[in-house]
Design a protein around this motif. Structure first.
Motif, PDB file in Angstrom:
ATOM      1  N   GLU A  72      34.694  50.232  42.338  1.00 36.30           N
ATOM      2  CA  GLU A  72      35.755  49.359  42.826  1.00 36.30           C
ATOM      3  C   GLU A  72      36.082  48.347  41.737  1.00 36.30           C
ATOM      4  N   PRO A  73      37.265  47.721  41.802  1.00 38.64           N
ATOM      5  CA  PRO A  73      37.606  46.703  40.803  1.00 38.64           C
ATOM      6  C   PRO A  73      36.620  45.532  40.836  1.00 38.64           C
ATOM      7  N   ALA A  74      36.412  44.942  39.686  1.00 37.45           N
ATOM      8  CA  ALA A  74      35.504  43.795  39.604  1.00 37.45           C
ATOM      9  C   ALA A  74      36.108  42.592  40.321  1.00 37.45           C
ATOM     10  N   LYS A  75      35.237  41.756  40.835  1.00 35.09           N
ATOM     11  CA  LYS A  75      35.666  40.527  41.504  1.00 35.09           C
ATOM     12  C   LYS A  75      35.683  39.407  40.472  1.00 35.09           C
ATOM     13  N   ILE A  76      36.823  38.754  40.308  1.00 37.72           N
ATOM     14  CA  ILE A  76      36.942  37.643  39.360  1.00 37.72           C
ATOM     15  C   ILE A  76      36.384  36.389  40.010  1.00 37.72           C
ATOM     16  N   ILE A  77      35.428  35.772  39.329  1.00 35.97           N
ATOM     17  CA  ILE A  77      34.797  34.567  39.857  1.00 35.97           C
ATOM     18  C   ILE A  77      35.510  33.320  39.334  1.00 35.97           C
ATOM     19  N   LYS A  78      35.766  33.287  38.028  1.00 39.93           N
ATOM     20  CA  LYS A  78      36.408  32.114  37.424  1.00 39.93           C
ATOM     21  C   LYS A  78      37.120  32.527  36.146  1.00 39.93           C
ATOM     22  N   LYS A  79      38.252  31.876  35.872  1.00 41.74           N
ATOM     23  CA  LYS A  79      39.012  32.116  34.638  1.00 41.74           C
ATOM     24  C   LYS A  79      38.944  30.874  33.768  1.00 41.74           C
ATOM     25  N   PHE A  80      38.788  31.095  32.474  1.00 44.63           N
ATOM     26  CA  PHE A  80      38.696  30.011  31.498  1.00 44.63           C
ATOM     27  C   PHE A  80      39.864  30.180  30.520  1.00 44.63           C
ATOM     28  N   ARG A  81      40.983  29.540  30.834  1.00 42.43           N
ATOM     29  CA  ARG A  81      42.175  29.666  30.002  1.00 42.43           C
ATOM     30  C   ARG A  81      42.094  28.737  28.797  1.00 42.43           C
ATOM     31  N   TYR A  82      42.520  29.267  27.657  1.00 39.24           N
ATOM     32  CA  TYR A  82      42.581  28.419  26.466  1.00 39.24           C
ATOM     33  C   TYR A  82      43.999  28.400  25.939  1.00 39.24           C
ATOM     34  N   LYS A  83      44.303  27.350  25.186  1.00 34.79           N
ATOM     35  CA  LYS A  83      45.657  27.162  24.668  1.00 34.79           C
ATOM     36  C   LYS A  83      45.901  28.122  23.522  1.00 34.79           C
ATOM     37  N   PHE A  84      47.020  28.779  23.575  1.00 33.76           N
ATOM     38  CA  PHE A  84      47.359  29.759  22.546  1.00 33.76           C
ATOM     39  C   PHE A  84      47.986  29.103  21.328  1.00 33.76           C
ATOM     40  N   LEU A  85      48.836  28.137  21.531  1.00 40.75           N
ATOM     41  CA  LEU A  85      49.526  27.489  20.410  1.00 40.75           C
ATOM     42  C   LEU A  85      49.035  26.100  20.206  1.00 40.75           C
TER      43      LEU A  85
END
Length: 85
Positions: A72-85
């Motif tokens: 089954e698809p993995a369960k996302i617990i947390k996302k850590f977004r970083y700035k691209f520019l």
């Protein structure tokens, strides 16, 4: 004409607000996001090896996830977004 100016100003303020939210939130680099993802990962009991961190280059974020053995698809617990520019 006043209505057009008012709509333009509202759209302009919304765009500026979105840019401020983007640049004032998130991590400054992929390295910082990676470090935080693995720090959270170490707080989970990972005996089964079902937890992991993965780098998503399209969305510029590290993702902490929980996989399972059932294809089954993995369960996302947390996302850590970083700035691209």
């Amino acid at each position: 004409m006043k209505v057009v100016n008012l709509v333009f100003e509202a759209i302009f303020l919304l765009v500026i607000l979105l840019f401020l939210i983007y640049f004032l939130t998130g991590y400054d680099s992929a390295f910082e996001a990676d470090q935080n993802c693995h720090s959270y990962l170490s707080s989970y009991d990972n005996i089964s090896g079902n937890y992991g961190c993965d780098h998503d280059t399209e969305t510029h974020q590290w993702i902490l996830y929980e996989s399972n053995d059932k294809k089954e698809p993995a369960k996302i617990i947390k996302k850590f977004r970083y700035k691209f520019l």
